[in-house]
Design a protein around this motif. Structure first.
Motif, PDB file in Angstrom:
ATOM      1  N   TRP A  10      -1.823   0.971  -5.548  1.00 57.46           N
ATOM      2  CA  TRP A  10      -0.801   0.391  -4.674  1.00 57.46           C
ATOM      3  C   TRP A  10      -1.195  -1.059  -4.399  1.00 57.46           C
ATOM      4  O   TRP A  10      -2.177  -1.319  -3.712  1.00 57.46           O
ATOM      5  CB  TRP A  10      -0.716   1.175  -3.364  1.00 57.46           C
ATOM      6  N   ASP A  11      -0.447  -1.981  -4.977  1.00 59.08           N
ATOM      7  CA  ASP A  11      -0.724  -3.397  -4.761  1.00 59.08           C
ATOM      8  C   ASP A  11      -0.197  -3.818  -3.400  1.00 59.08           C
ATOM      9  O   ASP A  11       0.998  -3.667  -3.102  1.00 59.08           O
ATOM     10  CB  ASP A  11      -0.071  -4.242  -5.859  1.00 59.08           C
ATOM     11  N   GLY A  12      -1.100  -4.340  -2.561  1.00 54.72           N
ATOM     12  CA  GLY A  12      -0.757  -4.678  -1.196  1.00 54.72           C
ATOM     13  C   GLY A  12      -0.531  -6.155  -0.987  1.00 54.72           C
ATOM     14  O   GLY A  12      -0.482  -6.947  -1.937  1.00 54.72           O
ATOM     15  N   PRO A  13      -0.425  -6.568   0.270  1.00 52.60           N
ATOM     16  CA  PRO A  13      -0.090  -7.952   0.585  1.00 52.60           C
ATOM     17  C   PRO A  13      -1.295  -8.881   0.462  1.00 52.60           C
ATOM     18  O   PRO A  13      -2.450  -8.448   0.410  1.00 52.60           O
ATOM     19  CB  PRO A  13       0.364  -7.861   2.046  1.00 52.60           C
ATOM     20  N   LEU A  14      -0.998 -10.154   0.452  1.00 50.29           N
ATOM     21  CA  LEU A  14      -2.014 -11.179   0.618  1.00 50.29           C
ATOM     22  C   LEU A  14      -2.229 -11.350   2.111  1.00 50.29           C
ATOM     23  O   LEU A  14      -1.300 -11.706   2.846  1.00 50.29           O
ATOM     24  CB  LEU A  14      -1.553 -12.494  -0.012  1.00 50.29           C
TER      25      LEU A  14
END
Length: 530
Positions: free
Chosen positions: A94-98
């Protein structure tokens, strides 16, 4: 009375102790990063990489989803992986926020499409935003999704009131040890019933105790005064995460969080203007907006930004066929505190929109039990100064007046719509109690009987029992409270509750517990009852 330490008969070994963050040092100073149970991909570089020193936590877990949180020590890209075992073979990514200074380096990732009734292992890795190969050590957590079948049963714990009245993290006492007691009960989730911080209670390095000894606190700059700026509110949430017991608890037990007054200041209400020399910012709405932003950054709540721009704390969390949790917000929409004797009151303590929502969602619920998570008690008279009241009850045992009118409307709706299985859980008053409400004892009798259970504090001053208003016919079946105000935690009086719903019978058993292991009171409720 039950003085045992019951375990979960349906799954005695279902959650093994985690490695990594769950085996972290019990040091009570600045958090240190613990190694994960298994390494992230070998090509990632560790040197000078972002670190998740504040641990991980999950919130608002359902049968198929959850919200995963962490905080970085610098700008970073958040990556979450989930797997059915700690080995993390073939994990989902799951690619999350910066994350950066605009959120105080906190980030949240929604994970969804998860299998119901299963233990989910997750790990959070922070990546250098300028070099995706450079990554910090992964930090591990776990939670179990809610079951789709009743037979699995449910266990949760609840309490509130953390680090109040100047009683902070005391290294001499091992810090917030009560979280370790709750963790060992292996609950499905923790209902945090408010006062998650005490923004209006500075923490001093030492406090003299009545016996002549000294209470020592871990201190930080943000906790040296009342919180006014966004940075100070954020620092209040970070303060509690200095405790290793809380970080370990967060990594294993997901949270359902709500707020009350001390997230902003004692007994606040919208539109209030302060007369308090400690504050340079006198507008309470401004303080509340800053606190709510910090609250949304540090606690994984699905109805707060960035998931929901409306920013509601009130919501319903579905936990399978046995349980729906209705999280109330008795702070943001209330009218001004007053003597509470007005014969008409449409705004009340919930506001009209939240009351309409609550009635609608209770009617829609098909769960066996409808837990109403209330940040304030119903019939305990909580004073605000010499003449005003802070909660619902105002001490007049007659027909409903003031905020009681709104509660009467809700209870009438529950009865006339045939809604069963409502049970109220609350904290706020710094003692523990059990109340059964009976229309045959009440001045207002258009409702069906129900129970309210009170617990807390976790690490705050204890306070004596309050007057019980008879309008809704409460019968106090149990009470334990100190005799003097602001009794220090070193003298006991720290409480939490445990709730078990049996997957075979559907019975709900509520235990009121005290730090140290004692079960003070036990009540079992049958399904289908009000």
């Amino acid at each position: 009375m039950d003085h045992g330490d019951p375990t979960r008969a349906h799954a005695p070994d279902r959650r093994a102790l985690l490695r990594g963050t769950l085996a972290a040092s019990a040091a009570l100073s600045m958090p240190v990063l613990a190694s994960g149970a298994s390494a992230a991909p070998a090509h990632l570089l560790r040197r000078s990489a972002p670190a998740a020193k504040w641990g991980v936590q999950a919130g608002d877990v359902t049968s198929s989803s959850g919200l995963v949180w962490t905080r970085a020590d610098r700008p970073a890209r958040m990556l979450v992986e989930t797997a059915p075992t700690e080995a993390f073979r073939d994990p989902r990514r799951w690619d999350g926020p910066l994350v950066g200074p605009e959120t105080d380096f906190t980030g949240r990732v929604a994970v969804h499409g998860l299998p119901p009734g299963e233990q989910i292992h997750y790990r959070v890795t922070l990546l250098d935003p300028d070099d995706g190969r450079r990554a910090g050590e992964p930090v591990h957590g776990t939670f179990r999704t809610a079951p789709l079948q009743q037979r699995a049963g449910v266990r949760f714990v609840w309490s509130g009131d953390l680090a109040g009245q100047g009683w902070g993290i005391n290294p001499d006492r091992g810090g917030y040890r009560i979280f370790e007691e709750m963790r060992r009960l292996d609950p499905d989730f923790y209902l945090n019933s408010g006062d998650t911080i005490y923004a209006d209670s500075p923490i001093e390095a030492s406090v003299p105790l009545p016996d002549g000894s000294t209470w020592r606190n871990v201190t930080t700059e943000e906790k040296s005064k009342v919180a006014e700026t966004l940075a100070e509110f954020r620092g209040n949430f970070r303060y509690n995460l200095l405790d290793a017991h809380l970080r370990r608890f967060n990594a294993q037990v997901p949270t359902v969080a709500q707020w009350d007054d001390h997230e902003v200041l004692n007994n606040w209400y919208p539109g209030e203007v302060l007369d308090d020399d400690r504050y340079t910012e006198k507008d309470v709405d401004t303080l509340a907006a800053r606190s709510l932003r910090a609250f949304s950054e540090y606690l994984p709540v699905t109805t707060l930004p960035p998931r929901d721009e409306d920013g509601r704390v009130y919501r319903v969390v579905h936990h399978g066929p046995l349980l729906d949790v209705f999280v109330l917000d008795m702070r943001s929409y209330r009218n001004a505190n007053s003597p509470g004797r007005q014969p008409e009151d449409r705004q009340g303590i919930l506001g009209a929109a939240q009351l309409k929502w609550l009635k609608r969602e209770l009617s829609r619920s098909r769960a066996t039990w409808k837990v109403i998570a209330s940040d304030m008690p119903i019939s305990l008279v909580v004073p605000d100064g010499d003449t005003d009241v802070e909660a619902v009850a105002q001490g007049d045992p007659g027909a409903p007046l003031g905020r009681e009118l709104q509660l009467a409307e809700l209870l009438r709706h529950i009865k006339h719509d045939g809604i069963t299985g409502t049970v109220w859980f609350t904290t706020d008053v710094h003692h523990t109690a059990a109340h059964r409400y009976d229309p045959d004892r009440a001045a207002f009798g258009d409702f069906t009987p129900f129970w309210e259970f009170v617990s807390g504090p976790l690490n705050a001053g204890g306070f004596p029992a309050l007057e019980l208003d008879a309008t809704f016919g409460p019968d106090q079946r149990f009470l334990k409270a100190p005799q003097k105000a602001n009794t220090p935690p070193s003298e006991g009086g720290q409480y939490f509750g445990q709730v078990d719903i049996d997957g075979t019978t559907g019975e709900m058993t509520v235990r009121l517990r005290e730090q140290g292991g004692a079960v003070l009171f036990t009540q079992t409720l049958s399904p289908g009852s009000a």
